[in-house]
Design a protein around this motif. Structure first.
Motif, mmCIF file in Angstrom:
data_model
loop_
_atom_site.group_PDB
_atom_site.id
_atom_site.type_symbol
_atom_site.label_atom_id
_atom_site.label_comp_id
_atom_site.label_asym_id
_atom_site.label_seq_id
_atom_site.Cartn_x
_atom_site.Cartn_y
_atom_site.Cartn_z
ATOM 1 N N TYR A 235 70.462 21.993 55.804
ATOM 2 C CA TYR A 235 69.826 21.485 54.591
ATOM 3 C C TYR A 235 70.852 20.794 53.711
ATOM 4 O O TYR A 235 71.932 21.327 53.457
ATOM 5 C CB TYR A 235 69.175 22.619 53.794
ATOM 6 N N GLN A 236 70.512 19.613 53.240
ATOM 7 C CA GLN A 236 71.346 18.953 52.254
ATOM 8 C C GLN A 236 71.156 19.623 50.892
ATOM 9 O O GLN A 236 70.156 20.297 50.655
ATOM 10 C CB GLN A 236 70.983 17.473 52.154
ATOM 11 N N THR A 237 72.111 19.437 50.008
ATOM 12 C CA THR A 237 71.958 19.956 48.652
ATOM 13 C C THR A 237 70.723 19.339 48.011
ATOM 14 O O THR A 237 70.542 18.121 48.071
ATOM 15 C CB THR A 237 73.194 19.609 47.806
ATOM 16 N N PRO A 238 69.826 20.140 47.440
ATOM 17 C CA PRO A 238 68.594 19.589 46.864
ATOM 18 C C PRO A 238 68.871 18.500 45.836
ATOM 19 O O PRO A 238 69.798 18.594 45.031
ATOM 20 C CB PRO A 238 67.945 20.810 46.208
ATOM 21 N N LYS A 239 68.060 17.458 45.884
ATOM 22 C CA LYS A 239 68.137 16.373 44.920
ATOM 23 C C LYS A 239 67.013 16.525 43.901
ATOM 24 O O LYS A 239 65.925 17.008 44.223
ATOM 25 C CB LYS A 239 68.008 15.016 45.622
ATOM 26 N N HIS A 240 67.278 16.121 42.686
ATOM 27 C CA HIS A 240 66.281 16.174 41.622
ATOM 28 C C HIS A 240 65.861 14.756 41.261
ATOM 29 O O HIS A 240 66.678 13.832 41.278
ATOM 30 C CB HIS A 240 66.842 16.877 40.389
ATOM 31 N N MET A 241 64.592 14.587 40.931
ATOM 32 C CA MET A 241 64.114 13.255 40.595
ATOM 33 C C MET A 241 62.977 13.328 39.593
ATOM 34 O O MET A 241 62.347 14.379 39.417
ATOM 35 C CB MET A 241 63.630 12.518 41.844
ATOM 36 N N LYS A 242 62.744 12.208 38.931
ATOM 37 C CA LYS A 242 61.575 12.023 38.089
ATOM 38 C C LYS A 242 60.507 11.347 38.942
ATOM 39 O O LYS A 242 60.463 10.131 39.074
ATOM 40 C CB LYS A 242 61.922 11.175 36.864
#
Length: 548
Positions: A235-242
């Motif tokens: 798993y990649q580090t979780p990304k946050h988005m709008k």
């Protein structure tokens, strides 16, 4: 006739045994499992009642069994009956005037959610192993959330709907409910022609603005997902988005569905515009399918369902083409974002289940719920609702969404993460404030200051806030605003860690926080700000014992 007992889940008990053809029963993937079906699914020789006694009275027995049921029987499963549903599949509360409201096994004084209420209740009460229903605008995912079980909405069109009564065929998807993940996974392999996708690494994308719609502890839920991805390999580090702002930029046909006074740059209002398009599409297609019968029979319906049905019948929809354009653009937007290796994480619903006899869903709650549900509905992608513990005795559910062609990838990801998610839920639930140990350590209104000065590097603000509120409990409210000034407000119980807040104090109760600062640049899609200054003040009303 409604079957007595069984939590009020069944309209009719029956027994359809596994098909004798093909492989011996012991070698079939669903051998030994029992299931139920919504009253919208055909069984040869039985009248499909669509949750309505008037519909059942005015229709004849089905000449064939629905293909999806036949597939289950060939897989070795046994059908145990037909279940209660909201009339005509046009409700999300789970209440039914004709047959009564099934009893939510984990919260009997509250609604089970619909329209697949009986199916969810039967699964949650462990009367059956799994159930089939049709998800139009949340009819599988909402009752799964309210009853604390798994709900799977496959990609639109991948499961045959022959023998399933339509509500809105552009939104209808045959879905399933289960309490055991291994059962859901086996079921998925039987239901679907699963494409073998095996990405080297999974991308987890957390939709921060979508989580703002939820009344549940947002930071705790996000923290659980992040911790699990850190523990597991691949798993990649979780990304946050709008997410809302991303959709606003990718779905231009939504422009005509904004309210006149709406700021179209606001991600939340984009999702509300999306849900408006969804509800208009449902009304248009439902009217096309059932207007003649509704007007001639004038069926007896519950008040919540009745208002929605007649609203659909009397709505004259203009610019129908725009509704279908939104669907096409949404599909393309989700495919571009998720590809073959992405999982979008959102809340399944915004609120817990209402109390019984609550006189309908409040408008504001309905708006937030429909905004969440519209993402998969209007893009046709696949979604799994996953139980994630409870908050104030109400079940919490988080959803994973994958692209239209990634049903197997989605089910495999849930299977890979599920046990770790539940372990992390137990860890978070077991953590509690330290007991009072020394009266001389009680100090009221102790300010704890944290200042950040970063003029040259970007900071992922979501990660920063999550660090501050790392074991937050009972978060009552949280907001982050930027209007030239960066402002955080929260009302919660918080654990203050030495490394995080520069204090020896380990825990505090009934804390309130206020943070203010300024930001030079803002990248809302990636939730990144260039912080020039920030100060956070935590006022500990009843601080606990100092620790070293």
């Amino acid at each position: 006739m409604k079957a007595k007992g069984y939590f009020g889940a069944f309209i009719e008990r029956l027994e359809l045994l596994p098909s004798p053809k093909h492989r011996p029963p012991a070698r079939r993937p669903l051998s030994g499992l029992t299931f139920a079906i919504n009253d919208s699914i055909d069984v040869q020789g039985y009248v499909t009642g669509y949750g309505s006694s008037d519909w059942k009275r005015t229709h004849v027995a089905a000449g064939k069994t629905a293909r999806v049921v036949t597939k289950m029987l060939r897989g070795g499963a046994t059908c145990a009956g037909k279940t209660v549903m909201d009339e005509l599949g046009f409700g999300i509360l789970g209440e039914n005037t004709n047959y009564g409201t099934p009893t939510n096994p984990i919260k009997p004084s509250h609604i089970p959610g619909g329209s697949s209420s009986g199916s969810a209740v039967a699964v949650a009460a462990k009367l059956i192993d799994f159930a089939l229903g049709s998800d139009t605008i949340g009819d599988i995912r909402v009752p799964a959330s309210f009853c604390g079980i798994l709900g799977f909405r496959p990609s639109h069109g991948v499961i045959s709907a022959i023998g399933v009564l339509p509500n809105s065929e552009s939104l209808d998807t045959v879905g399933c409910l289960a309490s055991d993940l291994s059962v859901l996974h086996r079921l998925g392999h039987v239901l679907l022609q699963l494409n073998p996708l095996d990405p080297k690494r999974r991308r987890i994308i957390i939709a921060d603005d979508v989580f703002q719609l939820s009344k549940f502890p947002v930071l705790k839920t996000v923290h659980i997902v992040r911790k699990v991805t850190e523990k597991l390999s691949g798993y990649q580090t979780p990304k946050h988005m709008k997410f809302g702002q991303y959709i606003a930029s990718k779905v231009p046909s939504l422009n005509m569905f904004y309210d006149d006074l709406t700021n179209q740059q606001s991600g939340i209002f984009t999702l509300k515009a999306l849900s408006s398009a969804m509800l208009l599409l449902q009304r248009y297609e439902f009217k096309r399918n059932h207007e003649e019968w509704i007007k001639s029979v004038k069926p007896k319906l519950g008040p919540h369902v009745s208002s929605r049905v007649w609203e659909a019948i009397y709505t004259v929809q203009e610019n129908v083409e725009s509704l279908y354009k939104v669907r096409m653009e949404m599909r393309a937007a989700l495919e571009s974002l998720l590809k073959d290796d992405g999982i979008l994480v959102i809340p399944t619903v915004a609120d817990g289940p209402l109390e019984l006899n609550s006189r309908g869903l409040p408008a504001e709650s309905g708006d937030r719920m429909h905004a969440l549900l519209s993402i998969a509905n209007m893009s046709g992608v696949c979604q799994v609702a996953i139980p994630l513990g409870q908050h104030e005795e109400a079940p919490i559910s988080v959803s994973f969404i994958a692209s239209h062609r990634a049903n197997k990838f989605l089910l495999d990801t849930v299977l890979d993460m599920y046990s770790s998610l539940q372990e992390e839920v137990n860890i978070v639930s077991a953590s509690s404030p330290l007991p009072d140990t020394d009266d001389e350590d009680r100090i009221s209104n102790l300010p704890i200051n944290l200042s950040v000065n970063q003029s040259s590097e970007k900071t992922n603000f979501v990660n920063f806030v999550e660090k501050i509120f790392f074991h937050t409990k009972n978060l009552k409210s949280f907001s982050l605003t930027y209007h030239g000034e960066l402002e955080i407000k929260a009302d919660c119980t918080i654990m203050c860690h030495r490394n995080d807040l520069g204090t020896k104090r380990s825990k505090s109760k009934n804390s309130s926080c206020l943070g203010q600062g300024s930001a030079d640049q803002v990248d809302p899609v990636n939730s990144v700000v260039l912080i020039s200054s920030l100060s956070l003040h935590v006022y500990c009303v009843c601080p606990r014992r100092f620790t070293t």
